[in-house]
Design an enzyme around this catalytic site. Structure first.
Site, PDB file in Angstrom:
ATOM      1  N   HIS A   1      -8.594  -6.900  -1.520  1.00 32.26           N
ATOM      2  CA  HIS A   1      -7.279  -6.340  -1.825  1.00 32.26           C
ATOM      3  C   HIS A   1      -6.808  -6.788  -3.218  1.00 32.26           C
ATOM      4  O   HIS A   1      -6.690  -7.975  -3.485  1.00 32.26           O
ATOM      5  CB  HIS A   1      -6.258  -6.800  -0.777  1.00 32.26           C
ATOM      6  CG  HIS A   1      -4.863  -6.298  -1.033  1.00 32.26           C
ATOM      7  ND1 HIS A   1      -4.251  -5.370  -0.221  1.00 32.26           N
ATOM      8  CD2 HIS A   1      -3.964  -6.590  -2.009  1.00 32.26           C
ATOM      9  CE1 HIS A   1      -3.035  -5.120  -0.685  1.00 32.26           C
ATOM     10  NE2 HIS A   1      -2.843  -5.853  -1.781  1.00 32.26           N
TER      11      HIS A   1
ATOM     12  N   ASP B   1      -7.864  -1.311  -2.030  1.00 31.24           N
ATOM     13  CA  ASP B   1      -8.930  -2.061  -1.372  1.00 31.24           C
ATOM     14  C   ASP B   1     -10.260  -1.566  -1.915  1.00 31.24           C
ATOM     15  O   ASP B   1     -10.555  -0.358  -1.860  1.00 31.24           O
ATOM     16  CB  ASP B   1      -8.884  -1.851   0.143  1.00 31.24           C
ATOM     17  CG  ASP B   1      -7.611  -2.413   0.769  1.00 31.24           C
ATOM     18  OD1 ASP B   1      -7.060  -3.374   0.217  1.00 31.24           O
ATOM     19  OD2 ASP B   1      -7.181  -1.888   1.806  1.00 31.24           O
TER      20      ASP B   1
ATOM     21  N   HIS C   1       0.809  -1.217   0.000  1.00 28.79           N
ATOM     22  CA  HIS C   1       0.000   0.000   0.000  1.00 28.79           C
ATOM     23  C   HIS C   1       0.845   1.271   0.000  1.00 28.79           C
ATOM     24  O   HIS C   1       0.319   2.357  -0.271  1.00 28.79           O
ATOM     25  CB  HIS C   1      -0.951   0.004   1.195  1.00 28.79           C
ATOM     26  CG  HIS C   1      -2.225  -0.748   0.952  1.00 28.79           C
ATOM     27  ND1 HIS C   1      -3.272  -0.218   0.211  1.00 28.79           N
ATOM     28  CD2 HIS C   1      -2.633  -1.977   1.348  1.00 28.79           C
ATOM     29  CE1 HIS C   1      -4.256  -1.094   0.160  1.00 28.79           C
ATOM     30  NE2 HIS C   1      -3.897  -2.167   0.839  1.00 28.79           N
TER      31      HIS C   1
ATOM     32  N   GLU D   1      -7.484 -11.828   1.262  1.00 30.85           N
ATOM     33  CA  GLU D   1      -8.383 -10.671   1.392  1.00 30.85           C
ATOM     34  C   GLU D   1      -9.177 -10.492   0.104  1.00 30.85           C
ATOM     35  O   GLU D   1      -8.606 -10.136  -0.934  1.00 30.85           O
ATOM     36  CB  GLU D   1      -7.580  -9.391   1.678  1.00 30.85           C
ATOM     37  CG  GLU D   1      -6.796  -9.437   2.972  1.00 30.85           C
ATOM     38  CD  GLU D   1      -5.977  -8.180   3.217  1.00 30.85           C
ATOM     39  OE1 GLU D   1      -5.419  -8.065   4.314  1.00 30.85           O
ATOM     40  OE2 GLU D   1      -5.880  -7.314   2.308  1.00 30.85           O
TER      41      GLU D   1
END
EC number: 3.4.13.22
Length: 250
Positions: free
Chosen positions: A215, A149, A142, A212
């Site tokens: 993500h 996201d 990130h 995730e």
């Protein structure tokens, strides 16, 4: 695969978690692509900077991404069935936010599992939050502006049921979890929503972090790892400031 009907009918594959040490050794070519705010995006795309709204210290009240990621997200939003669009929840993060998230989750896991050894604690934390790193050779995803996201929302801006909440650190948050587990409490609509998001994002060149469902990556080392590229495009990025701009100009 570009047909939304095919996306919904195609299961999400179960992929192995990333080999972080190997991933961090992938070279980064570097890119001068700027970070741009997703709030510039035209409708129907929506932006909700989740960490700022949740009161996370030092979180920015915007979702910044590399320009190439920005344009790909617009393409994803335009490919979705009528009445649905993307809700962008997070993009580039300051290092301090990454550190806060990692430490907070690690502390929560330790409190819930007294006696857990340090290696197991690290592995369980990294399942949902990567190590805070500003290293030019191995930045947290990130911190590059290449990780994003996202979720799906309806025409009124309300998020669709994805089976778990964004950032819910439980096994059911793994992208492919609803393909195999009993769905008495997690209906097929949540599974289908995950499939739609997953395949729409992959159709525009993104990769997904298997632990995730929200993500996705483009251009960073995670992307290079899952796409089989020999090198990544994006290293660590910083927001442009008026001070930096003046210093360059002078």
């Amino acid at each position: 695969m570009t047909d939304p009907a095919q996306w919904v009918s195609t299961p999400i594959p179960s992929l192995a978690e990333p080999d972080w040490p190997a991933l961090s050794r992938l070279p980064i070519t570097g890119s001068a692509e700027r970070l741009v705010p997703m709030s510039l995006a035209p409708p129907p795309i929506r932006v909700f900077p989740a960490y700022a709204r949740l009161g996370v210290p030092d979180a920015v009240n915007e979702c910044y991404l590399r320009e190439g990621v920005y344009r790909r997200l617009l393409a994803v939003a335009r490919s979705l069935p009528q009445g649905l669009t993307l809700l962008v929840l997070d993009g580039w993060r300051p290092w301090r936010v990454q550190q806060y998230l990692f430490e907070t989750l690690s502390d929560s896991i330790r409190d819930a599992s007294p006696g857990i050894d340090e290696q197991a604690l690290l592995e369980r934390t990294r399942e949902f939050v990567s190590l805070p790193s500003r290293s030019p050779d191995a930045p947290s995803p990130h911190l590059t502006g290449g990780a994003v996201d996202v979720t799906l929302c309806d025409a009124d801006g309300l998020p669709l049921n994805m089976g778990t909440l964004f950032d819910e650190a439980v096994p059911a948050s793994h992208a492919a979890a609803l393909e195999t587990q009993a769905t008495a409490q997690l209906p097929n609509s949540a599974r289908d929503n995950r499939r739609l998001l997953y395949h729409a994002m992959l159709a525009q060149g993104f990769t997904n972090l298997p632990s995730e469902w929200w993500h996705f990556d483009y251009g960073d080392q995670l992307w290079a790892h899952y796409h089989g590229h020999a090198q990544a495009l994006y290293g660590p990025a910083e927001l442009d400031t008026i001070e930096n701009r003046w210093r360059r100009q002078l």
